[in-house]
Write an enzyme that holds these catalytic residues in place. Structure first.
Site, PDB file in Angstrom:
ATOM      1  N   HIS A  79       0.711  -1.287  -0.055  1.00 33.34           N
ATOM      2  CA  HIS A  79       0.130   0.047  -0.028  1.00 33.34           C
ATOM      3  C   HIS A  79       0.826   1.298  -0.108  1.00 33.34           C
ATOM      4  O   HIS A  79       0.308   2.370  -0.406  1.00 33.34           O
ATOM      5  CB  HIS A  79      -0.901  -0.031   0.944  1.00 33.34           C
ATOM      6  CG  HIS A  79      -1.998  -0.678   0.909  1.00 33.34           C
ATOM      7  ND1 HIS A  79      -2.188  -2.253   1.333  1.00 33.34           N
ATOM      8  CD2 HIS A  79      -3.450  -0.648   0.395  1.00 33.34           C
ATOM      9  CE1 HIS A  79      -3.502  -2.753   1.088  1.00 33.34           C
ATOM     10  NE2 HIS A  79      -4.091  -1.747   0.474  1.00 33.34           N
ATOM     11  N   GLY A  80       2.211   1.114   0.394  1.00 29.57           N
ATOM     12  CA  GLY A  80       2.827   2.260   0.400  1.00 29.57           C
ATOM     13  C   GLY A  80       4.136   2.151   1.176  1.00 29.57           C
ATOM     14  O   GLY A  80       4.314   1.213   1.932  1.00 29.57           O
TER      15      GLY A  80
END
Length: 409
Positions: free
Chosen positions: A265-266
């Site tokens: 996700h990041g």
């Protein structure tokens, strides 16, 4: 993206031709795809982390994150892996493979579409007025979810997470608002992608199935971002051994999968902690808590699940780990200003959109069956959807730019 198509196209061709060198070619493909993803998405994060840990002063140019890279990278990897496994035939037309990767409806923020699910549609898909009509209705629903619920709650979420009105009440209202915002934002995008796909003759798989009605965290991950969770299950969890090699190995596999789910996700420790946070509860449920849950009243099962999910969203939304910890502390420690800030954090407009969000986050199966039972009921439903769509357009025109939350991933 075009380079990814070109490289993986030829690796697929070579995999099909030289089966004895299959493992080597697959290793090259995975290394290339993950390498590209690492450079664009994680290299800056790695250097910054190294500098903080060692005190070094390494510098590299800030690398812009190509939009949709996480999604199309996972898609092309699924194609190459499936060719290696002989689950699909190699695609010898590079334009057809490029079409699979660059399908604009879901390119930017998912759902992650596997080649095996659309290969026949790429070769020969059917378009009809009925499918186009269904696509328009689905698109309108997704657009309205995004604009009329997610966007209307964004200012409340931003205000609370900025700490402008600190109160125990405000923290709970804020995380409830974000819980609804991220669901309607992301599921709204997925609805729009599925709807646009139908307009062009493609049938994409569902990506959400009312995740907030879950009775356990295990069930939540069967209902939330289905395309991502099944991707990790089929291409990582099962190849690692899944639950076939003993309990200890199963727990390790879950930790690995959810560590990488968070990291996907990041490039942030917040996302890593968010992933591991879920892994802990999934392991706890496997250790026996799931049996305890099933003996509880259904209402308590829902409360448990929502409580864990909302705490998890704090790590997802907060800018730093410290900010997340402070926010969670604020959810349980009274500030003494709760009454003073009650009317600020929860005005009538926010109350309306929170209630709408709660109502539309749960299924209304019986009501929809009655609506669909007659042509008049179906027609009235579609008129309502289209009128809501028009209202959403009016809201959008009157507001500023509001990108989808998953664009950043």
């Amino acid at each position: 993206m075009l380079l990814s198509v070109f490289v993986n196209y030829w690796i697929g061709i070579l995999l099909d031709k030289f089966r004895k060198q299959g493992k080597l070619l697959l290793t090259i493909a995975v290394a290339y795809n993950l390498g590209i993803l690492y450079i664009f998405k994680y290299l800056n994060f790695s250097v910054d982390t190294l500098n903080r840990v060692t005190g070094a002063a390494l510098t590299i140019p800030q690398i812009a994150l190509p939009i949709g890279i996480s999604f199309f990278t996972f898609q092309i990897m699924s194609y190459v892996i499936d060719v290696y496994r002989k689950q699909v035939e190699v695609q010898k037309n590079i334009l057809d493979l490029a079409l699979y990767i660059s399908l604009f409806p879901q390119l930017i923020a998912g759902p992650i579409v596997r080649y095996v699910d659309v290969k026949n549609q790429i070769a020969q898909r059917g378009t009809s007025w009925e499918k186009f009509h269904a696509g328009v209705i689905r698109f309108a629903i997704g657009f309205s979810k995004k604009v009329l619920i997610a966007d209307q709650l964004s200012s409340l979420v931003d205000t609370v997470f900025a700490g402008k009105y600190p109160s125990l009440w405000g923290h709970w209202v804020g995380i409830l608002a974000y819980t609804l915002q991220i669901y309607f934002d992301f599921s709204g995008y997925s609805d729009m992608a599925i709807g646009m796909g139908k307009m062009f003759g493609f049938d994409f798989l569902e990506n959400f199935n009312y995740p907030y009605i879950s009775r356990s965290i295990k069930e939540f991950w069967r209902r939330w971002h289905i395309s991502l969770s099944t991707w990790f299950r089929d291409y990582l969890y099962i190849p690692l051994g899944g639950s076939r090699k003993g309990k200890a190995r199963t727990y390790v596999n879950l930790l690995i999968v959810f560590f990488l789910t968070g990291l996907w996700h990041g490039a942030s420790f917040n996302f890593i902690v968010w992933g591991l946070f879920y892994a802990v509860f999934l392991i706890a449920e496997r250790l026996g808590f799931e049996k305890v849950l099933k003996k509880m009243p259904v209402a308590l099962q829902h409360i448990y699940s929502l409580f864990v999910i909302m705490i998890g969203w704090v790590f997802f939304r907060a800018d730093t780990l410290g900010a997340a910890v402070d926010f969670i502390r604020g959810m349980f420690v009274p500030y003494g200003k709760d009454i003073a800030y009650l009317n600020v954090t929860l005005n009538p407009q926010y109350v309306f959109f929170l209630v709408m969000g709660i109502l539309f986050s749960i299924p209304h199966t019986k009501a929809m069956k009655r609506v669909n039972a007659s042509k008049i009921g179906r027609a009235l439903y579609e008129v309502f959807v289209l009128l809501t769509f028009v209202l959403a357009i009016i809201y959008m025109v009157g507001s500023g730019y509001s990108p989808f939350l998953y664009f950043r991933f």
